[in-house]
Design a protein around this motif. Structure first.
Motif, PDB file in Angstrom:
ATOM      1  N   UNK A 193     -34.615  37.505  51.450  1.00 28.99           N
ATOM      2  CA  UNK A 193     -35.641  36.893  50.607  1.00 28.99           C
ATOM      3  C   UNK A 193     -35.615  35.372  50.607  1.00 28.99           C
ATOM      4  N   UNK A 194     -34.500  34.783  50.994  1.00 31.00           N
ATOM      5  CA  UNK A 194     -34.384  33.322  50.995  1.00 31.00           C
ATOM      6  C   UNK A 194     -33.631  32.876  52.239  1.00 31.00           C
ATOM      7  N   UNK A 195     -33.679  31.575  52.504  1.00 28.13           N
ATOM      8  CA  UNK A 195     -32.920  31.003  53.618  1.00 28.13           C
ATOM      9  C   UNK A 195     -31.532  30.591  53.148  1.00 28.13           C
ATOM     10  N   UNK A 196     -30.805  31.527  52.614  1.00 29.50           N
ATOM     11  CA  UNK A 196     -29.442  31.213  52.195  1.00 29.50           C
ATOM     12  C   UNK A 196     -28.568  30.943  53.417  1.00 29.50           C
ATOM     13  N   UNK A 197     -27.500  30.180  53.226  1.00 31.12           N
ATOM     14  CA  UNK A 197     -26.542  29.975  54.311  1.00 31.12           C
ATOM     15  C   UNK A 197     -25.970  31.325  54.702  1.00 31.12           C
ATOM     16  N   UNK A 198     -26.040  31.688  55.963  1.00 30.03           N
ATOM     17  CA  UNK A 198     -25.592  33.037  56.357  1.00 30.03           C
ATOM     18  C   UNK A 198     -24.089  33.211  56.153  1.00 30.03           C
ATOM     19  N   UNK A 199     -23.726  34.432  55.908  1.00 24.40           N
ATOM     20  CA  UNK A 199     -22.335  34.838  55.727  1.00 24.40           C
ATOM     21  C   UNK A 199     -21.861  35.394  57.058  1.00 24.40           C
ATOM     22  N   UNK A 200     -21.026  34.673  57.782  1.00 27.98           N
ATOM     23  CA  UNK A 200     -20.634  35.026  59.143  1.00 27.98           C
ATOM     24  C   UNK A 200     -19.174  35.488  59.159  1.00 27.98           C
ATOM     25  N   UNK A 201     -18.966  36.655  59.764  1.00 28.07           N
ATOM     26  CA  UNK A 201     -17.633  37.243  59.869  1.00 28.07           C
ATOM     27  C   UNK A 201     -17.095  37.047  61.281  1.00 28.07           C
ATOM     28  N   UNK A 202     -15.863  36.597  61.386  1.00 29.76           N
ATOM     29  CA  UNK A 202     -15.194  36.495  62.679  1.00 29.76           C
ATOM     30  C   UNK A 202     -14.619  37.850  63.048  1.00 29.76           C
ATOM     31  N   UNK A 203     -14.190  37.989  64.297  1.00 27.46           N
ATOM     32  CA  UNK A 203     -13.547  39.235  64.727  1.00 27.46           C
ATOM     33  C   UNK A 203     -12.288  39.506  63.905  1.00 27.46           C
ATOM     34  N   UNK A 204     -11.557  38.421  63.572  1.00 32.12           N
ATOM     35  CA  UNK A 204     -10.337  38.583  62.780  1.00 32.12           C
ATOM     36  C   UNK A 204     -10.652  39.190  61.419  1.00 32.12           C
ATOM     37  N   UNK A 205     -11.753  38.731  60.815  1.00 38.05           N
ATOM     38  CA  UNK A 205     -12.137  39.276  59.510  1.00 38.05           C
ATOM     39  C   UNK A 205     -12.659  40.704  59.629  1.00 38.05           C
ATOM     40  N   UNK A 206     -13.415  40.958  60.708  1.00 37.69           N
ATOM     41  CA  UNK A 206     -13.998  42.297  60.894  1.00 37.69           C
ATOM     42  C   UNK A 206     -12.917  43.354  61.008  1.00 37.69           C
ATOM     43  N   UNK A 207     -11.895  43.053  61.792  1.00 39.39           N
ATOM     44  CA  UNK A 207     -10.868  44.057  62.061  1.00 39.39           C
ATOM     45  C   UNK A 207      -9.610  43.865  61.214  1.00 39.39           C
ATOM     46  N   UNK A 208      -9.650  42.894  60.315  1.00 39.66           N
ATOM     47  CA  UNK A 208      -8.482  42.623  59.486  1.00 39.66           C
ATOM     48  C   UNK A 208      -8.730  42.945  58.027  1.00 39.66           C
ATOM     49  N   UNK A 209      -8.376  41.977  57.167  1.00 44.28           N
ATOM     50  CA  UNK A 209      -8.435  42.201  55.726  1.00 44.28           C
ATOM     51  C   UNK A 209      -9.856  42.406  55.214  1.00 44.28           C
ATOM     52  N   UNK A 210     -10.833  41.921  55.954  1.00 43.13           N
ATOM     53  CA  UNK A 210     -12.219  42.031  55.476  1.00 43.13           C
ATOM     54  C   UNK A 210     -12.911  43.325  55.841  1.00 43.13           C
ATOM     55  N   UNK A 211     -12.228  44.175  56.604  1.00 45.65           N
ATOM     56  CA  UNK A 211     -12.883  45.385  57.100  1.00 45.65           C
ATOM     57  C   UNK A 211     -13.420  46.269  55.971  1.00 45.65           C
ATOM     58  N   UNK A 212     -12.615  46.487  54.940  1.00 46.31           N
ATOM     59  CA  UNK A 212     -13.019  47.391  53.863  1.00 46.31           C
ATOM     60  C   UNK A 212     -14.277  46.885  53.162  1.00 46.31           C
ATOM     61  N   UNK A 213     -14.333  45.593  52.880  1.00 48.95           N
ATOM     62  CA  UNK A 213     -15.501  45.021  52.230  1.00 48.95           C
ATOM     63  C   UNK A 213     -16.719  45.073  53.149  1.00 48.95           C
TER      64      UNK A 213
END
Length: 613
Positions: free
Chosen positions: A28-48
């Motif tokens: 709905x808006x031009x918010x700053x995108x939330x970008x995930x690195x590979x480390x976040x995807x396969x690490x601590x951020x995976x569950x979220x």
């Protein structure tokens, strides 16, 4: 809702395939995108991340969502849900000839050129990897983009997608939203599962097919050695054909050279003397060589470690509304009626313990034409269950051949059949005559006689073309006769005779082909839903225009055949009954009829479909 985009590394459906990054932003808006690195995807951020991707209360939007959704399924093992919008597919619904890549579409929302810096790295990587002999270098190139540029690139794609989605929503084109909701979203979902299941390839059969085609190519090459000509050189072929053998040249290439394309050679082939034999030999050589390079050499590198290939389907692949496929273009594989076609199709097999079950909609485009035109003669034939082409031949037998209807033979049926489809596909009388090897006057007489018997069809063709001249577009229809998708026909008023005639053919062909496609895809969605609900090893592996092929345990083949037939026949088209012929076999090239219905030979003729991507 949110928009999302992924960048990946490696060949799909292999162990090496992984996500490099994934980006989200508000729809709905031009918010700053939330970008995930590979480390976040396969690490601590995976569950979220998984929670966000699967949250049923958060609608997801993407550009070419089928790729992103399948990439996430392969790497994280979860299904993105719900997918509310695909800006690429909607763009094609808005404009059937639009270039729909995000790099192009982003210009519409003030973000043109945002991919340029990253693509510079990609192009350099592709060149380097290609020199190293890496297959499919594009699959690995994004890993060579510096991380800061890669993350900005992925985030910008998510923002561009959000802007496109908002623009498309503001315009609220009723026909676009209706087609997306009723047809396209479900079709994309169904084809995503076909891509995942893939098709098993028998490498031994592939080697046999390659040997047979190599032998045919070499045999023809020896023939050309007698003329001192390289059959791969159009200049050499033209020199022998026109200078030495005296054939008449009536067409030049764009560069001013004497043409040796297929249509020219076919015309010469139907003449007399050595030039006719030479032209035929060139056509056969090219055919065998193309079969080998396209359908064997081009397919084997695509086989994954599982022994399966995973074609990419494009729901918006053709201008007429029918799907297409790439890597490989499996929808254009030759039919099994020829020896070469059977050899190639025999590569596509069921795994041990399973068989293939195919259901094919019989003469579906003629049934659609009967429904759209309301022609009483056509409707009567389909309601009676008679052989449509035989019945047509009988109706015109006295006028065309001077024989009674009961004296009609296969050769007469073939003429009627080819003309019946030419009325839809737009093939000329000369083209039909060459295809059948009969005098043109026979085709002219037969076409006139058939149209006189199917007067409402003739009137519908004329009325449709006239309406498109006024409106500039044509509709496809669903099984209830309600409007489905709109297709523009821009050249309908062209001053160029060739373009205008082609556009007139499109005006008739598009609603017929696209409406037939809506029927088949509707059945496909139902079959995929049913197979997924079983939780067994059954797979829907192919949908080729008017047919669906399922790989199923041999013990369940009969049950699946009945289920598939029922699904295909569930939706009559505007009261015209739909009939599906069912076949079973170990390979695609050697299927045997299980239920013998009306002959399904509508694909035997040469179509003139516009297959613009």
């Amino acid at each position: 809702g949110i928009t999302f985009d992924t960048e990946t590394f490696g060949r799909t459906y292999t162990d090496e395939f992984r996500l490099l990054t994934i980006a989200f932003t508000s729809a709905f808006t031009d918010e700053i995108p939330w970008v995930w690195s590979a480390k976040a995807i396969y690490g601590d951020g995976r569950e979220e991340l998984v929670r966000l991707l699967t949250d049923p209360g958060t609608p997801k939007i993407a550009h070419h969502e089928k790729f992103d959704r399948n990439a996430i399924w392969q790497t994280l093992g979860v299904e993105v849900t719900p997918v509310a919008w695909d800006t690429q597919l909607v763009r094609r619904l808005e404009e059937s000839y639009a270039l729909t890549g995000l790099g192009t579409a982003s210009h519409l929302v003030g973000m043109g050129g945002h991919k340029d810096e990253a693509h510079g790295y990609v192009e350099a990587a592709v060149r380097r990897l290609r020199k190293l002999g890496v297959a499919d270098p594009e699959a690995y190139a994004y890993a060579e983009i510096p991380e800061n540029i890669l993350y900005a690139y992925c985030g910008s794609d998510a923002v561009a997608t959000a802007r496109l989605a908002r623009q498309q929503s503001r315009e609220r084109k009723v026909h676009v939203h209706g087609a997306w909701t009723k047809f396209v979203r479900r079709a994309s979902w169904a084809f995503s599962h076909l891509e995942r299941w893939g098709i098993h390839i028998d490498r031994v059969q592939a080697q046999l097919a390659a040997q047979r085609l190599d032998a045919a190519v070499n045999e023809h090459r020896r023939y050309f050695e007698g003329f001192g000509v390289n059959p791969n050189s159009p200049r050499d072929v033209a020199r022998v054909l026109y200078d030495e053998l005296g054939a008449t040249c009536d067409m030049l290439t764009a560069g001013g050279q004497r043409s040796t394309d297929k249509s020219v050679l076919q015309k010469i082939e139907h003449g007399d003397g050595t030039s006719a034999h030479f032209a035929g030999a060139v056509l056969r050589y090219r055919r065998f060589a193309k079969l080998k390079t396209t359908y064997i050499d081009g397919v084997l590198p695509l086989v994954r470690p599982s022994g399966r290939i995973h074609p990419t389907y494009r729901v918006d692949g053709t201008g007429t509304g029918r799907p297409s496929s790439t890597q490989p273009n499996i929808l254009n594989i030759p039919r099994a009626e020829t020896e070469e076609g059977r050899l190639i199709r025999d590569m596509y097999t069921a795994e041990d313990g399973s068989v293939l079950v195919q259901a094919d909609l019989s003469q579906i485009e003629l049934r659609v034409a009967a429904g759209l035109s309301g022609d009483p003669e056509m409707l009567a034939v389909f309601l009676s269950g008679e052989d449509y082409h035989l019945r047509t031949a009988g109706l015109v037998a006295q006028d065309v051949w001077g024989i009674p209807p009961d004296a009609v033979e296969k050769k007469h049926r073939n003429v009627a059949k080819t003309i019946n489809f030419s009325l839809i596909y737009g093939a000329s009388d000369n083209h039909v005559a060459r295809t059948l090897g009969v005098p043109v006057h026979v085709i002219v007489t037969a076409r006139s006689a058939i149209l006189s018997k199917f007067a409402r069809l003739r009137d519908w063709i004329d009325t449709t073309i006239e309406q498109v001249r006024k409106d500039g577009y044509v509709w496809s229809y669903d099984w209830n006769g309600e409007r489905a998708r709109l297709r523009w026909v821009p050249d309908i008023l062209s001053s160029d005779d060739g373009k205008r005639i082609h556009a007139e053919h499109q005006a008739v062909n598009s609603p017929v082909q696209a409406s037939a496609s809506e029927l088949c895809v509707r059945a496909l969605v139902e079959v995929v839903e049913s197979v997924l609900a079983r939780h067994d090893r059954t797979k829907v592996i192919l949908s080729v225009y008017d047919s669906i092929i399922v790989e199923v345990a041999e013990a369940r083949a009969q049950e699946m055949a009945a289920e598939l037939k029922a699904a295909m026949e569930r939706f009559p088209f505007m009261s015209v009954p739909v009939v599906a012929d069912v076949e079973i076999g170990r390979s695609w090239g050697r299927l045997s009829a299980l239920i013998d219905e009306v002959p399904s030979d509508d694909d035997d003729v040469v179509e003139t479909e516009d297959a613009s991507a």
